[in-house]
Design a protein around this motif. Structure first.
Motif, PDB file in Angstrom:
ATOM      1  N   ARG A 179       0.854  -1.194   0.000  1.00 16.35           N
ATOM      2  CA  ARG A 179       0.000   0.000   0.000  1.00 16.35           C
ATOM      3  C   ARG A 179       0.888   1.242   0.000  1.00 16.35           C
ATOM      4  NH1 ARG A 179      -5.356   1.305   2.536  1.00 16.35           N
ATOM      5  NH2 ARG A 179      -5.342   3.506   3.115  1.00 16.35           N
ATOM      6  N   SER A 211      -7.319  -4.293   1.305  1.00 11.89           N
ATOM      7  CA  SER A 211      -8.583  -4.800   0.765  1.00 11.89           C
ATOM      8  C   SER A 211      -9.167  -3.784  -0.215  1.00 11.89           C
ATOM      9  CB  SER A 211      -9.585  -5.076   1.892  1.00 11.89           C
ATOM     10  OG  SER A 211     -10.847  -5.398   1.359  1.00 11.89           O
ATOM     11  N   ARG A 255     -15.869   0.419  -0.973  1.00 10.29           N
ATOM     12  CA  ARG A 255     -17.091   0.661  -0.172  1.00 10.29           C
ATOM     13  C   ARG A 255     -16.957   1.913   0.670  1.00 10.29           C
ATOM     14  NH1 ARG A 255     -16.928  -5.039   0.415  1.00 10.29           N
ATOM     15  NH2 ARG A 255     -15.896  -4.831   2.449  1.00 10.29           N
ATOM     16  N   SER A 256     -15.769   2.167   1.207  1.00  4.97           N
ATOM     17  CA  SER A 256     -15.592   3.330   2.067  1.00  4.97           C
ATOM     18  C   SER A 256     -15.711   4.639   1.303  1.00  4.97           C
ATOM     19  CB  SER A 256     -14.230   3.267   2.767  1.00  4.97           C
ATOM     20  OG  SER A 256     -13.172   3.542   1.857  1.00  4.97           O
ATOM     21  N   PRO A 284     -11.907  -4.128  -2.192  1.00  3.93           N
ATOM     22  CA  PRO A 284     -13.362  -3.969  -2.010  1.00  3.93           C
ATOM     23  C   PRO A 284     -13.724  -3.100  -0.819  1.00  3.93           C
ATOM     24  CG  PRO A 284     -12.840  -6.249  -2.517  1.00  3.93           C
ATOM     25  CD  PRO A 284     -11.527  -5.562  -2.266  1.00  3.93           C
ATOM     26  N   THR A 285     -12.975  -3.232   0.297  1.00  3.55           N
ATOM     27  CA  THR A 285     -13.262  -2.417   1.480  1.00  3.55           C
ATOM     28  C   THR A 285     -13.029  -0.939   1.187  1.00  3.55           C
ATOM     29  OG1 THR A 285     -12.711  -4.214   3.002  1.00  3.55           O
ATOM     30  CG2 THR A 285     -12.619  -1.979   3.884  1.00  3.55           C
ATOM     31  N   GLU A 286     -11.968  -0.633   0.473  1.00  4.08           N
ATOM     32  CA  GLU A 286     -11.667   0.764   0.129  1.00  4.08           C
ATOM     33  C   GLU A 286     -12.719   1.329  -0.805  1.00  4.08           C
ATOM     34  OE1 GLU A 286      -9.746   4.354   0.386  1.00  4.08           O
ATOM     35  OE2 GLU A 286      -9.312   2.529   1.548  1.00  4.08           O
ATOM     36  N   SER A 305      -5.884  -5.738   7.907  1.00  3.85           N
ATOM     37  CA  SER A 305      -6.218  -6.325   6.606  1.00  3.85           C
ATOM     38  C   SER A 305      -6.894  -5.317   5.689  1.00  3.85           C
ATOM     39  CB  SER A 305      -7.117  -7.549   6.798  1.00  3.85           C
ATOM     40  OG  SER A 305      -8.319  -7.196   7.468  1.00  3.85           O
ATOM     41  N   ARG A 306      -7.583  -4.323   6.275  1.00  2.00           N
ATOM     42  CA  ARG A 306      -8.276  -3.329   5.450  1.00  2.00           C
ATOM     43  C   ARG A 306      -7.301  -2.468   4.649  1.00  2.00           C
ATOM     44  NH1 ARG A 306      -7.862   1.573   8.073  1.00  2.00           N
ATOM     45  NH2 ARG A 306      -7.306   1.456  10.294  1.00  2.00           N
ATOM     46  N   TYR A 307      -6.060  -2.395   5.074  1.00  2.00           N
ATOM     47  CA  TYR A 307      -5.061  -1.624   4.330  1.00  2.00           C
ATOM     48  C   TYR A 307      -4.873  -2.163   2.916  1.00  2.00           C
ATOM     49  CZ  TYR A 307      -3.165   1.109   8.282  1.00  2.00           C
ATOM     50  OH  TYR A 307      -2.973   1.987   9.313  1.00  2.00           O
TER      51      TYR A 307
END
Length: 204
Positions: A71, A195, A201-202, A197-199, A191-193
């Protein structure tokens, strides 16, 4: 403003050229030692300076979580975020009207070399250059099965071994230099760093 794929295209500037001057060493660090070092680099972070093809410079924080995850958090005024995870690379451009990042396979970028589950610089056809300059060991590597995706030039220093910078050369010959600050190992990273899909969605 950085282009969407700027971390794959840049140039070596004066900052990178004069960073690691020192006394000459007898021989470069062996490839086996460098492979062992990279395989042990499971979770780490560092400040970075990026030198781009157009001569612009950006800074930020780099996070590595091997295998397969990286990242780049850019400092203002840049509005970029680049993340690798799930076999994909996503480039988020905060200045764009699109909330959907540009994505492409990690395997098509030279950075996949150091994010592989098992880094083996001794693999046939991978290393195309291995030399010593002052106290620096410089290794140029490529995916031997897909050399058209470009190459990665890595700079290491000894005592103990440290990755100090890399230069990504893409398939068109464009260069990006990333100069690292102190690369610090950490116990773990969220783990969100990494992901995508998570980014997404945010940001929706």
């Amino acid at each position: 403003m950085l282009s969407r794929r700027t971390f794959l295209a840049g140039t070596v500037g004066a900052l990178a050229a004069g960073t690691f001057a020192g006394p000459a060493a007898a021989a470069p660090i062996p490839l086996g030692t460098l492979s062992q070092y990279l395989n042990g680099l499971t979770a780490a972070e560092a400040e970075f300076t990026q030198i781009n093809a157009d001569g612009t410079i950006a800074t930020g924080t780099l996070y590595i979580n091997r295998p397969g995850r990286m990242r780049f958090d850019y400092n203002p005024p840049e509005e970029m975020l680049v993340m690798a995870g799930g076999g994909q690379v996503a480039v988020f451009d905060g200045a764009s009207n699109s909330r959907t990042p540009e994505q492409y396979p990690l395997s098509q970028t030279p950075l996949s070399i150091i994010l592989a589950r098992n880094v083996n610089l001794g693999q046939a056809g991978m290393v195309t250059g291995h030399r010593q300059e002052g106290n620096k060991t410089i290794v140029t590597a490529q995916d031997p099965e897909n050399p058209q995706y470009g190459s990665l030039e890595m700079v290491f220093t000894p005592g103990p071994v440290q990755l100090r910078q890399w230069v990504v050369v893409d398939g068109q010959g464009n260069r990006t230099t990333t100069v690292l600050g102190s690369l610090s190992r950490v116990d773990g990273l969220p783990s969100r760093y990494f992901s995508i899909p998570t980014e997404i969605r945010s940001r929706s």
